[in-house]
Motif scaffolding. Structure first.
Motif, mmCIF file in Angstrom:
data_model
loop_
_atom_site.group_PDB
_atom_site.id
_atom_site.type_symbol
_atom_site.label_atom_id
_atom_site.label_comp_id
_atom_site.label_asym_id
_atom_site.label_seq_id
_atom_site.Cartn_x
_atom_site.Cartn_y
_atom_site.Cartn_z
ATOM 1 N N GLY A 1 0.772 -1.236 0.000
ATOM 2 C CA GLY A 1 0.000 0.000 0.000
ATOM 3 C C GLY A 1 0.799 1.279 0.000
ATOM 4 O O GLY A 1 0.244 2.367 0.190
ATOM 5 N N PHE A 2 2.119 1.211 -0.230
ATOM 6 C CA PHE A 2 2.933 2.429 -0.259
ATOM 7 C C PHE A 2 2.845 3.090 -1.637
ATOM 8 O O PHE A 2 2.984 2.424 -2.667
ATOM 9 N N PRO A 3 2.609 4.398 -1.679
ATOM 10 C CA PRO A 3 2.540 5.098 -2.972
ATOM 11 C C PRO A 3 3.846 4.971 -3.751
ATOM 12 O O PRO A 3 4.937 4.990 -3.169
ATOM 13 N N ILE A 4 3.726 4.848 -5.071
ATOM 14 C CA ILE A 4 4.884 4.749 -5.954
ATOM 15 C C ILE A 4 5.018 6.080 -6.692
ATOM 16 O O ILE A 4 4.099 6.507 -7.390
ATOM 17 N N ARG A 5 6.158 6.712 -6.535
ATOM 18 C CA ARG A 5 6.375 8.031 -7.137
ATOM 19 C C ARG A 5 7.422 7.958 -8.246
ATOM 20 O O ARG A 5 8.342 7.153 -8.180
ATOM 21 N N GLY A 6 7.267 8.807 -9.245
ATOM 22 C CA GLY A 6 8.285 8.975 -10.271
ATOM 23 C C GLY A 6 8.023 8.260 -11.585
ATOM 24 O O GLY A 6 8.751 8.479 -12.558
ATOM 25 N N LEU A 7 7.003 7.415 -11.632
ATOM 26 C CA LEU A 7 6.753 6.658 -12.864
ATOM 27 C C LEU A 7 6.443 7.568 -14.056
ATOM 28 O O LEU A 7 6.783 7.234 -15.196
ATOM 29 N N GLU A 8 5.814 8.695 -13.763
ATOM 30 C CA GLU A 8 5.436 9.600 -14.855
ATOM 31 C C GLU A 8 6.663 10.147 -15.593
ATOM 32 O O GLU A 8 6.592 10.491 -16.773
ATOM 33 N N LYS A 9 7.807 10.202 -14.928
ATOM 34 C CA LYS A 9 9.029 10.713 -15.557
ATOM 35 C C LYS A 9 9.550 9.771 -16.642
ATOM 36 O O LYS A 9 10.329 10.180 -17.502
ATOM 37 N N LEU A 10 9.125 8.508 -16.583
ATOM 38 C CA LEU A 10 9.623 7.509 -17.527
ATOM 39 C C LEU A 10 8.577 7.088 -18.557
ATOM 40 O O LEU A 10 8.847 6.250 -19.414
ATOM 41 N N ALA A 11 7.397 7.690 -18.485
ATOM 42 C CA ALA A 11 6.259 7.219 -19.285
ATOM 43 C C ALA A 11 6.509 7.265 -20.787
ATOM 44 O O ALA A 11 6.041 6.389 -21.519
ATOM 45 N N ARG B 1 16.544 5.168 -10.416
ATOM 46 C CA ARG B 1 16.770 6.352 -9.568
ATOM 47 C C ARG B 1 15.624 7.365 -9.646
ATOM 48 O O ARG B 1 15.508 8.234 -8.774
ATOM 49 N N GLU B 2 14.774 7.267 -10.660
ATOM 50 C CA GLU B 2 13.630 8.178 -10.774
ATOM 51 C C GLU B 2 12.428 7.728 -9.945
ATOM 52 O O GLU B 2 11.464 8.480 -9.780
ATOM 53 N N ILE B 3 12.468 6.502 -9.427
ATOM 54 C CA ILE B 3 11.298 5.897 -8.773
ATOM 55 C C ILE B 3 11.541 5.777 -7.276
ATOM 56 O O ILE B 3 12.652 5.471 -6.829
ATOM 57 N N PHE B 4 10.482 5.993 -6.508
ATOM 58 C CA PHE B 4 10.596 5.826 -5.052
ATOM 59 C C PHE B 4 9.304 5.255 -4.473
ATOM 60 O O PHE B 4 8.203 5.650 -4.841
ATOM 61 N N PHE B 5 9.452 4.287 -3.563
ATOM 62 C CA PHE B 5 8.373 3.887 -2.661
ATOM 63 C C PHE B 5 9.020 3.426 -1.360
ATOM 64 O O PHE B 5 10.171 2.965 -1.342
ATOM 65 N N GLU B 6 8.289 3.561 -0.285
ATOM 66 C CA GLU B 6 8.839 3.275 1.039
ATOM 67 C C GLU B 6 9.307 1.822 1.158
ATOM 68 O O GLU B 6 8.603 0.897 0.767
ATOM 69 N N GLY B 7 10.514 1.641 1.676
ATOM 70 C CA GLY B 7 11.053 0.303 1.918
ATOM 71 C C GLY B 7 11.650 -0.371 0.697
ATOM 72 O O GLY B 7 12.119 -1.506 0.798
#
Length: 424
Positions: A346-356, A405-411
């Motif tokens: 359930g952790f949000p995934i950030r940064g995917l839009e940069k690679l779309a 390196r463009e993507i982040f989610f907790e853990g």
């Protein structure tokens, strides 16, 4: 053509991506699919091992071709059921799927057809296990006979620990019914290699060779996983080695299937060990594209994937063009914290839009879902496959890790040494 693709992992996202690149495909339905496949076709929430439900969906959608991604529906006989209804399907029937569904069957098959593999014993009780282990030296290899989602093989350096693992498997504590029969075999040394081959039952053609990274941590440390990354092609695999694999493994497998009256249309996955003398031995069969191998092999395949699968179903694979691989792909798997053990979701995934919109970096979804508010969140152990494409291995590695390196989610965690075993 209207195609139904069964499965919901990163492998199926890669397969959907490859199918969608074909002019042959007018409609793509994925069951159940994931957040990535939803961008390429229509997801239908259906269990692919529910054979009657699959047949109903085929009828409802007027499907022209069924493509099976994972092993479980194949072992359950979904291909047989489709063929009985006259529906073309890419994926072996239940008998052929037994090459993966039972390690005992597959090892005996290798023995019957003189396919090089490690010496082995098949055991159904602890007494047989003790005898099998005592005639071997560490490391000991203990394998569950049945399907175990890539987690049924144990390489153990202590005899007592090997016995304890075997007891837990035989009792059902570790993997349920999958461990009721065990394979104990010699431990092979060398370099691991995966060769995925496509066959129509008469002809067989190998895709670009790849190398998986099973251990969770860098330098091949930690427990086995479903795969933490892969790359293809493999620089040290030359044409003489590929010819040896074709002659000693792939072609004897196909002729063995024919001799035993087992029709086979689909993928033969050869998990190999290449020794210091460049000689191949077969570790295991799978009966479908590997994960994460599919995520690197399909992007470097220069042919038309959909047309190739149709040709297989029509037994004319020999008429399909098979272009040389011209680029390299490297896949880095981004996993949830704690994987392959317990982990939170359930952790949000950030940064995917940069690679779309990148054509040199592909992101295939695995353990990802929509939280109902338009946000993508983690929903599994292996979350994403980030694939870099380049003209050579070095550039593909750089692209893959620049995407990570463009993507982040907790853990999140991932291996930082994917493809390091090849000469960069």
């Amino acid at each position: 053509m209207k195609i139904l693709l069964l499965g919901n992992g990163a492998r199926e996202h890669a397969m959907a991506w490859a199918l969608r690149r074909s002019s042959l495909v007018t409609s793509l339905t994925i069951a159940p699919g994931n957040s990535g496949t939803a961008m390429l076709g229509e997801n239908v929430p259906l269990d692919p091992t529910n054979v009657p439900a699959v047949l109903d969906l085929v009828s409802e959608k007027k499907i022209d071709l069924v493509v099976v991604g994972p092993e479980a529906p194949l072992v359950m006989g979904v291909s047989d059921a489709c063929r009985e209804k006259g529906i073309p399907v890419f994926g072996p029937g239940k008998k052929g799927a037994f090459l993966e569904g039972s390690k005992a069957f597959s090892k005996n098959f290798m023995k019957r057809h003189a396919i090089p593999t490690a010496p082995f014993d098949i055991c159904t009780d602890i007494g047989e296990v003790k005898k099998a282990l005592e005639k071997r030296r560490a490391p000991y290899v203990v394998k569950a006979d049945g399907l175990a989602a890539g987690k049924g093989a144990f390489i153990i350096h202590d005899l007592q620990e090997a016995l304890l693992t075997a007891e837990e498997l035989l009792s059902g504590k570790k993997l349920g019914k999958a461990g009721e029969t065990l394979v104990i075999e010699d431990c092979l040394s060398g370099m691991e290699l995966t060769v995925l081959a496509i066959t129509d039952g008469e002809n067989i053609k190998a895709l670009s060779p790849s190398q998986d990274h099973k251990r969770v941590f860098d330098d091949d440390l930690g427990p086995n996983t479903g795969g933490m990354g892969a790359y293809s092609p493999v620089p040290w695999v030359d044409e003489p080695l590929m010819e040896d694999i074709r002659k000693r493994v792939l072609e004897p497998t196909l002729s063995g299937l024919r001799e035993e009256g087992i029709p086979y249309c689909g993928v033969i996955y050869a998990g190999l060990m290449i020794d210091e003398n460049n000689q191949p031995s077969l570790i295991e069969y799978n009966v479908r594209l590997g994960d994460p191998e599919a995520q690197v092999v399909l992007p470097v395949f220069q042919g038309d994937f959909a047309k190739t699968l149709v040709a297989c179903c029509e037994r004319r694979l020999d008429q399909i063009a098979w272009p040389e691989t011209e680029r390299t792909a490297v896949d880095v798997v981004m996993a949830s914290g704690g994987y392959p053990g317990s982990y939170e979701k359930g952790f949000p995934i950030r940064g995917l839009e940069k690679l779309a919109d990148r054509e040199d970096i592909l992101v295939f979804h695995a353990g990802v879902s929509d939280d109902g508010h338009g946000r993508l969140v983690t929903n599994g152990g292996r979350v994403l496959s980030v694939v870099g494409l380049g003209q050579d291995l070095k550039s593909a590695v750089e692209k893959a890790y620049s995407g990570v390196r463009e993507i982040f989610f907790e853990g999140m965690h991932y291996r930082r040494d994917i493809a390091s075993r090849a000469s960069l």
